[in-house]
Design a protein around this motif. Structure first.
Motif, short mmCIF file in Angstrom:
data_model
loop_
_atom_site.label_atom_id
_atom_site.label_comp_id
_atom_site.label_asym_id
_atom_site.label_seq_id
_atom_site.Cartn_x
_atom_site.Cartn_y
_atom_site.Cartn_z
N THR A 34 0.82 -1.20 0.00
CA THR A 34 0.00 0.00 0.00
C THR A 34 0.86 1.26 0.00
OG1 THR A 34 -0.09 0.13 2.41
CG2 THR A 34 -1.79 -1.21 1.31
N ARG A 35 0.21 2.36 -0.32
CA ARG A 35 0.87 3.67 -0.30
C ARG A 35 1.41 3.97 1.10
NH1 ARG A 35 0.32 7.86 -3.72
NH2 ARG A 35 -1.38 6.74 -4.76
N GLY A 71 -5.60 -2.59 -3.96
CA GLY A 71 -5.26 -1.39 -3.21
C GLY A 71 -3.79 -1.16 -2.98
N GLY A 72 -2.94 -1.84 -3.74
CA GLY A 72 -1.50 -1.65 -3.59
C GLY A 72 -0.77 -1.96 -4.87
N ARG A 162 -8.80 -9.14 0.37
CA ARG A 162 -7.74 -8.57 -0.46
C ARG A 162 -7.00 -9.66 -1.24
NH1 ARG A 162 -3.34 -5.57 1.92
NH2 ARG A 162 -3.03 -4.71 -0.17
N GLU A 171 -7.97 -4.55 -9.03
CA GLU A 171 -7.74 -3.46 -8.10
C GLU A 171 -8.89 -3.34 -7.11
OE1 GLU A 171 -6.72 1.34 -8.06
OE2 GLU A 171 -6.97 0.28 -9.96
N THR A 172 -10.14 -3.42 -7.63
CA THR A 172 -11.33 -3.38 -6.78
C THR A 172 -12.35 -4.37 -7.35
OG1 THR A 172 -12.56 -1.71 -8.05
CG2 THR A 172 -10.94 -0.90 -6.43
#
Length: 207
Positions: A34-35, A71-72, A162, A171-172
């Protein structure tokens, strides 16, 4: 103390070091990074998006790339090399566990209708979805328990996680295949789940 800012380095070398740090973390991680995780190893005002852009440019001629999943960011082999990797028979890391066709369809149905009960899933397919099927999907790490259903008996519901997104390169959940196409092929019945939930809500209001 871990030196994130690298203020003793000239700007070009500092940027290069941040790029290498980000790539090292992504390469070493078993899951998408992740960010927030990457922010721990670069300067406070460093643009992670620009770092990723520069890394992608460096990898442009390589057989692998940086992709956004679950999400990453994660390293993934480029699709055109999939046949080569299969032909090599080399053991690979990550990816989706081997599923039967029916297990894969049940997993996709959970993705569309979650949180969903096993009874709901049985109505979707017009036949029973066994506890063994659910256990296999949970054992493969694709499903987690959702909230209890408001239907009589408060059965468990199931949701994807996830790992599901990561394993299938999404991604989603918006990246799921077109549900209308699956319904047209007779593989899913969205109306059955909708009717079951409306009925359950009506029973709850009567009580």
């Amino acid at each position: 103390m871990y030196d994130r800012e690298l203020e003793d380095l000239p700007p070009d070398l500092r940027w290069r070091e941040w790029m290498l740090r980000v790539e090292a973390v992504i390469f070493a991680s078993a899951e998408p990074v992740t960010r927030e995780t990457l922010a721990r190893v670069v300067g406070k005002y460093c643009s992670i998006d620009l770092l990723i852009d520069d890394l992608r440019e460096e990898l442009r001629d390589r057989p692998y790339e940086l992709v956004v999943v679950a999400g990453g960011w994660q390293h993934r082999t480029r699709p055109r090399f999939a046949e080569t990797i299969r032909a090599s028979a080399a053991p690979t890391r990550g990816g989706a566990a081997a599923l039967s066709e029916f297990e894969a369809m049940v997993l996709m149905a959970v993705g569309y209708f979650q949180p969903v009960t096993r009874s709901d899933l049985s109505k979707v397919f017009g036949k029973e979805v066994s506890r063994d099927t659910i256990s296999a999907l949970r054992g493969a790490g694709f499903l987690a328990s959702g909230p209890r259903s408001p239907t009589p008996g408060a059965p468990y519901t199931y949701v994807t996680n996830r790992h599901f997104l990561s394993a299938f390169g999404m991604e989603t959940l918006r990246d799921l295949p077109d549900i209308e196409a699956l319904e047209d092929a007779g593989l899913l019945n969205r109306a059955a789940v909708r009717e079951e939930r409306i009925s359950a809500e009506a029973e709850g209001e009567e009580e």
